[in-house]
Design a protein around this motif. Structure first.
Motif, PDB file in Angstrom:
ATOM      1  N   LEU A  77       6.145  -2.231   8.745  1.00 49.54           N
ATOM      2  CA  LEU A  77       6.105  -1.896   7.334  1.00 49.54           C
ATOM      3  C   LEU A  77       5.070  -0.818   7.052  1.00 49.54           C
ATOM      4  CD1 LEU A  77       6.144  -5.538   5.887  1.00 49.54           C
ATOM      5  CD2 LEU A  77       8.086  -3.961   6.005  1.00 49.54           C
ATOM      6  N   GLY A  78       5.350  -0.022   6.038  1.00 48.07           N
ATOM      7  CA  GLY A  78       4.374   0.910   5.513  1.00 48.07           C
ATOM      8  C   GLY A  78       4.048   0.490   4.089  1.00 48.07           C
ATOM      9  N   ALA A  79       2.975   1.014   3.544  1.00 40.62           N
ATOM     10  CA  ALA A  79       2.554   0.638   2.189  1.00 40.62           C
ATOM     11  C   ALA A  79       2.547   1.853   1.269  1.00 40.62           C
ATOM     12  CB  ALA A  79       1.173   0.008   2.227  1.00 40.62           C
ATOM     13  N   ALA A  80       3.186   1.669   0.091  1.00 38.34           N
ATOM     14  CA  ALA A  80       3.119   2.700  -0.942  1.00 38.34           C
ATOM     15  C   ALA A  80       2.017   2.377  -1.940  1.00 38.34           C
ATOM     16  CB  ALA A  80       4.460   2.811  -1.655  1.00 38.34           C
ATOM     17  N   THR A  99       0.860  -3.456  -3.712  1.00 40.69           N
ATOM     18  CA  THR A  99       1.918  -4.426  -4.020  1.00 40.69           C
ATOM     19  C   THR A  99       3.307  -3.908  -3.656  1.00 40.69           C
ATOM     20  OG1 THR A  99       2.092  -3.606  -6.290  1.00 40.69           O
ATOM     21  CG2 THR A  99       0.610  -5.495  -5.904  1.00 40.69           C
ATOM     22  N   SER A 100       3.376  -2.792  -2.975  1.00 36.75           N
ATOM     23  CA  SER A 100       4.676  -2.209  -2.622  1.00 36.75           C
ATOM     24  C   SER A 100       4.686  -1.781  -1.158  1.00 36.75           C
ATOM     25  CB  SER A 100       4.973  -1.005  -3.524  1.00 36.75           C
ATOM     26  OG  SER A 100       6.220  -0.442  -3.210  1.00 36.75           O
ATOM     27  N   LEU A 101       5.576  -2.413  -0.384  1.00 34.11           N
ATOM     28  CA  LEU A 101       5.741  -2.074   1.026  1.00 34.11           C
ATOM     29  C   LEU A 101       7.154  -1.539   1.247  1.00 34.11           C
ATOM     30  CD1 LEU A 101       4.133  -5.212   2.761  1.00 34.11           C
ATOM     31  CD2 LEU A 101       3.003  -3.104   2.034  1.00 34.11           C
ATOM     32  N   PHE A 102       7.348  -0.896   2.378  1.00 37.87           N
ATOM     33  CA  PHE A 102       8.685  -0.418   2.737  1.00 37.87           C
ATOM     34  C   PHE A 102       8.873  -0.541   4.242  1.00 37.87           C
ATOM     35  CE2 PHE A 102       5.785   3.201   2.737  1.00 37.87           C
ATOM     36  CZ  PHE A 102       6.050   3.833   3.937  1.00 37.87           C
ATOM     37  N   VAL A 103      10.110  -0.849   4.635  1.00 40.72           N
ATOM     38  CA  VAL A 103      10.448  -0.929   6.055  1.00 40.72           C
ATOM     39  C   VAL A 103      10.604   0.491   6.581  1.00 40.72           C
ATOM     40  CG1 VAL A 103      12.070  -1.836   7.758  1.00 40.72           C
ATOM     41  CG2 VAL A 103      11.642  -3.110   5.646  1.00 40.72           C
ATOM     42  N   LYS A 104       9.957   0.792   7.699  1.00 42.98           N
ATOM     43  CA  LYS A 104       9.924   2.172   8.181  1.00 42.98           C
ATOM     44  C   LYS A 104      11.231   2.640   8.811  1.00 42.98           C
ATOM     45  CE  LYS A 104       4.938   2.718   8.828  1.00 42.98           C
ATOM     46  NZ  LYS A 104       3.862   3.162   9.724  1.00 42.98           N
ATOM     47  N   VAL A 144       0.015   4.736   2.174  1.00 39.72           N
ATOM     48  CA  VAL A 144      -1.413   4.505   1.982  1.00 39.72           C
ATOM     49  C   VAL A 144      -1.879   3.414   2.950  1.00 39.72           C
ATOM     50  CG1 VAL A 144      -1.310   5.177  -0.443  1.00 39.72           C
ATOM     51  CG2 VAL A 144      -1.044   2.765   0.181  1.00 39.72           C
ATOM     52  N   LYS A 145      -3.169   3.401   3.189  1.00 47.04           N
ATOM     53  CA  LYS A 145      -3.761   2.411   4.086  1.00 47.04           C
ATOM     54  C   LYS A 145      -4.308   1.249   3.265  1.00 47.04           C
ATOM     55  CE  LYS A 145      -5.484   0.778   7.976  1.00 47.04           C
ATOM     56  NZ  LYS A 145      -4.616   0.261   9.042  1.00 47.04           N
ATOM     57  N   LEU A 146      -3.869   0.049   3.575  1.00 45.60           N
ATOM     58  CA  LEU A 146      -4.360  -1.136   2.874  1.00 45.60           C
ATOM     59  C   LEU A 146      -5.561  -1.724   3.595  1.00 45.60           C
ATOM     60  CD1 LEU A 146      -1.053  -3.037   1.945  1.00 45.60           C
ATOM     61  CD2 LEU A 146      -2.297  -1.304   0.632  1.00 45.60           C
ATOM     62  N   SER A 147      -6.452  -2.275   2.822  1.00 45.03           N
ATOM     63  CA  SER A 147      -7.584  -2.979   3.425  1.00 45.03           C
ATOM     64  C   SER A 147      -7.100  -4.318   3.970  1.00 45.03           C
ATOM     65  CB  SER A 147      -8.679  -3.202   2.378  1.00 45.03           C
ATOM     66  OG  SER A 147      -8.214  -4.106   1.373  1.00 45.03           O
ATOM     67  N   THR A 148      -7.929  -4.925   4.790  1.00 44.52           N
ATOM     68  CA  THR A 148      -7.580  -6.238   5.334  1.00 44.52           C
ATOM     69  C   THR A 148      -7.381  -7.256   4.222  1.00 44.52           C
ATOM     70  OG1 THR A 148      -8.843  -5.768   7.347  1.00 44.52           O
ATOM     71  CG2 THR A 148      -8.308  -8.073   6.894  1.00 44.52           C
ATOM     72  N   ALA A 149      -8.206  -7.198   3.204  1.00 43.10           N
ATOM     73  CA  ALA A 149      -8.088  -8.135   2.085  1.00 43.10           C
ATOM     74  C   ALA A 149      -6.776  -7.930   1.334  1.00 43.10           C
ATOM     75  CB  ALA A 149      -9.256  -7.958   1.135  1.00 43.10           C
ATOM     76  N   GLN A 150      -6.371  -6.683   1.146  1.00 43.86           N
ATOM     77  CA  GLN A 150      -5.114  -6.397   0.459  1.00 43.86           C
ATOM     78  C   GLN A 150      -3.914  -6.857   1.280  1.00 43.86           C
ATOM     79  OE1 GLN A 150      -5.844  -2.157  -0.040  1.00 43.86           O
ATOM     80  NE2 GLN A 150      -6.076  -2.414  -2.263  1.00 43.86           N
ATOM     81  N   SER A 151      -3.985  -6.639   2.595  1.00 49.41           N
ATOM     82  CA  SER A 151      -2.890  -7.060   3.472  1.00 49.41           C
ATOM     83  C   SER A 151      -2.771  -8.576   3.523  1.00 49.41           C
ATOM     84  CB  SER A 151      -3.108  -6.512   4.890  1.00 49.41           C
ATOM     85  OG  SER A 151      -3.083  -5.102   4.913  1.00 49.41           O
TER      86      SER A 151
END
Length: 339
Positions: free
Chosen positions: A294-297, A300-305, A252-259
């Motif tokens: 990193l990618g985002a699920a 609050t959940s990221l993963f190394v690509k 999923v794409k995170l907003s700047t505020a979320q990142s």
């Protein structure tokens, strides 16, 4: 002539002082296994590593195989061929179980771990397949000719057992250069073949054909693994092969505020990692190492690509991130966000 008691038609060759060669090697093999796996089991016992229950079953089967290899070597060395053949029936069943367990742990690891395409687990698969194929070949061939050619039979089972030790050798932490190059790991395993050549030369005044064949085949497969290690084509093939059996993470794409909430340092003075953002992309970096995208699920959940490493962020009631839970399949640990 052969020094061990061997069956050639209706004739038996007398026992000699070299009859305990295979017994000696059968004693050495469990020692190598203990050096490699005891530290891992200590981590498991302490709760630092979490493994599936079948890995314990696999370990039990492999230990039983080493035990029966030693027992069979002792029986032949002492001239008890009748008991050796009786126990061989159990060994045949156990050998099948060894091969089946190798298949199960290999397939299960791919499906359950569900690694990204660039992950090193697809390279480790090279070594796992080597064990499955070569053990299966040497074991099946050795059992097939056991009544026709005892000399080839025992060498094939020696080779089948030796190839299983790669996993143990890879874990013997004090071996010099083990982490520097892949071929060094193979060289350590190949050292176990040298005594067989020496034994052949002393007992036969020549090198047995099966010793040559097995050793050349092992080295050829090892050379192929070294050449193919890291191959994008290999990674892509197996990644696509397991896709129907796994659930892929939807990015999923995170907003700047979320990142921005996730950016920062996590850990303490002894160990930490950094989450940063560049050109709208998130990266993880360990001190002195390159950045990993990193990618985002979720928010609050990221993963190394490029490897199987998930990062789960824990927030306080006020919405601020307080800690990070790292999940690397067998290793799960948490670190606080540094202020």
């Amino acid at each position: 002539m052969e020094i061990l008691l061997e069956n050639k038609g209706s004739k038996h060759i007398a026992l000699g002082k070299g009859r305990f060669f295979f017994v000696s090697m059968a004693i050495l093999f469990p020692i190598l296994v203990a050096l490699g796996f005891v530290p891992d089991y200590q981590l498991i016992a302490s709760g630092q590593i979490k493994v599936h229950w079948f890995l314990h079953v696999h370990g039990l089967i492999m230990t039983a195989w080493l035990g029966i290899f030693l027992a069979q070597s002792l029986l032949v060395a002492n001239g008890n061929v009748k008991r050796h053949r009786q126990l061989g029936q159990t060994g045949f069943i156990l050998g099948i179980l060894v091969w089946i367990s190798l298949v199960i742990i290999t397939v299960r690891a791919l499906i359950v771990n569900n690694p990204p395409e660039a992950d090193g687990q697809f390279d480790i698969l090279f070594i796992q397949l080597q064990g499955m194929v070569l053990f299966g070949l040497f074991f099946a061939w050795g059992m097939w000719i056991r009544k026709k050619n005892a000399a080839a039979h025992k060498r094939l089972l020696f080779l089948a057992t030796a190839i299983l030790l790669q996993a143990a050798v890879d874990r013997i932490r004090f071996l010099p250069g083990l982490q520097n190059a892949l071929y060094i790991r193979f060289l350590y395993l190949d050292l176990l073949l040298i005594p067989l050549f020496v034994y052949d030369w002393i007992s036969l005044k020549r090198i047995h054909l099966m010793t040559w064949f097995g050793s050349v085949l092992i080295c050829a497969v090892q050379a192929g693994i070294v050449v193919g290690w890291g191959s994008p084509v290999w990674h892509r093939f197996w990644y696509n092969s397991i896709t129907p059996w796994v659930e892929r993470v939807i990015e999923v794409k995170l907003s700047t505020a979320q990142s921005d909430q996730l950016i920062g340092n996590y850990g303490d003075a002894k160990w930490h990692l950094t989450i940063s953002s560049t050109a709208g992309k998130l990266y993880m970096q360990l001190p002195g190492q390159e950045k990993l995208e990193l990618g985002a699920a979720s928010d609050t959940s990221l993963f190394v690509k490029v490897t199987n490493w998930k990062l789960n962020f824990v927030k306080a009631p006020d919405g601020k991130v307080t800690k990070l839970i790292n999940d690397q399949i067998a290793f799960v640990w948490e670190v606080p966000k540094m202020r």
